[in-house]
Structures are given as structure tokens and as C-alpha cells.
Design a protein around this motif. Structure first.
Motif, PDB file in Angstrom:
ATOM      1  N   GLU A   1      -5.817  -0.951  14.686  1.00  0.00           N
ATOM      2  CA  GLU A   1      -4.991  -1.703  14.120  1.00  0.00           C
ATOM      3  C   GLU A   1      -5.187  -3.101  14.272  1.00  0.00           C
ATOM      4  O   GLU A   1      -5.251  -3.834  13.112  1.00  0.00           O
TER       5      GLU A   1
ATOM      6  N   SER B   1       0.577   0.227   5.534  1.00  0.00           N
ATOM      7  CA  SER B   1      -0.159  -0.685   5.239  1.00  0.00           C
ATOM      8  C   SER B   1      -1.533  -0.298   4.402  1.00  0.00           C
ATOM      9  O   SER B   1      -1.913  -1.391   3.709  1.00  0.00           O
ATOM     10  N   TRP B   2      -1.731   0.981   4.425  1.00  0.00           N
ATOM     11  CA  TRP B   2      -2.820   1.464   3.924  1.00  0.00           C
ATOM     12  C   TRP B   2      -2.704   2.125   2.383  1.00  0.00           C
ATOM     13  O   TRP B   2      -3.602   2.449   1.811  1.00  0.00           O
TER      14      TRP B   2
ATOM     15  N   VAL C   1      -1.758  -6.004   7.115  1.00  0.00           N
ATOM     16  CA  VAL C   1      -1.880  -4.597   8.158  1.00  0.00           C
ATOM     17  C   VAL C   1      -0.859  -4.946   9.175  1.00  0.00           C
ATOM     18  O   VAL C   1      -1.012  -5.403  10.301  1.00  0.00           O
TER      19      VAL C   1
ATOM     20  N   ALA D   1      -5.733  -2.829   1.754  1.00  0.00           N
ATOM     21  CA  ALA D   1      -6.601  -3.243   2.974  1.00  0.00           C
ATOM     22  C   ALA D   1      -7.906  -2.489   3.095  1.00  0.00           C
ATOM     23  O   ALA D   1      -8.754  -2.951   3.583  1.00  0.00           O
ATOM     24  N   PHE D   2      -7.724  -1.117   2.622  1.00  0.00           N
ATOM     25  CA  PHE D   2      -9.225  -0.523   2.588  1.00  0.00           C
ATOM     26  C   PHE D   2     -10.279  -1.210   1.791  1.00  0.00           C
ATOM     27  O   PHE D   2     -11.281  -1.416   2.389  1.00  0.00           O
TER      28      PHE D   2
ATOM     29  N   CYS E   1      -8.609  -4.220  12.346  1.00  0.00           N
ATOM     30  CA  CYS E   1      -8.202  -4.395  11.026  1.00  0.00           C
ATOM     31  C   CYS E   1      -7.229  -5.685  10.418  1.00  0.00           C
ATOM     32  O   CYS E   1      -7.830  -5.996   9.606  1.00  0.00           O
TER      33      CYS E   1
END
Length: 51
Positions: free
Chosen positions: A11, A32-33, A26, A38-39, A14
Motif C-alpha cells: 500500500e 482505492s482501486w 491510495v 490507481a491501476f 502504491c
């Protein structure tokens, strides 16, 4: 600050990698995804030619 392991370490990594991307925050490894931003930021960070 002690050594972090496992999910918390991932985490934090990221969070550092995606820092500065608009609309990306994040805070955890679940919600968060969910929107995919974020990806996409992770992919763009390492391979901007793909995004």
C-alpha cells in the motif's frame, strides 16, 4: 518508522508511485482501486507509452 511488510508495504509503495496523479488517492487496498484510476496510474508510471 519501523519496517513495513506485506499488504501495508505494498500500500505504501502504491501510494508513493501514484503520488501526483490527479484523481488518484491510495488510502487502502480495497476501495482505492475500485474505479481503476490507481491501476492506470501504476501502469502509466512504469510504461507511459501504454496509456
Amino acid at each position: 518508522m519501523g519496517e513495513r511488510r506485506g499488504t501495508k508495504a505494498l500500500e505504501m509503495w502504491c501510494r508513493r508511485v501514484t503520488e501526483g496523479y490527479p484523481g488518484v488517492r491510495v488510502d487502502n487496498m480495497t476501495s482505492s482501486w475500485r474505479n481503476g484510476m490507481a491501476f492506470c496510474a501504476l501502469i502509466h508510471h512504469f510504461r507511459p507509452d501504454l496509456m
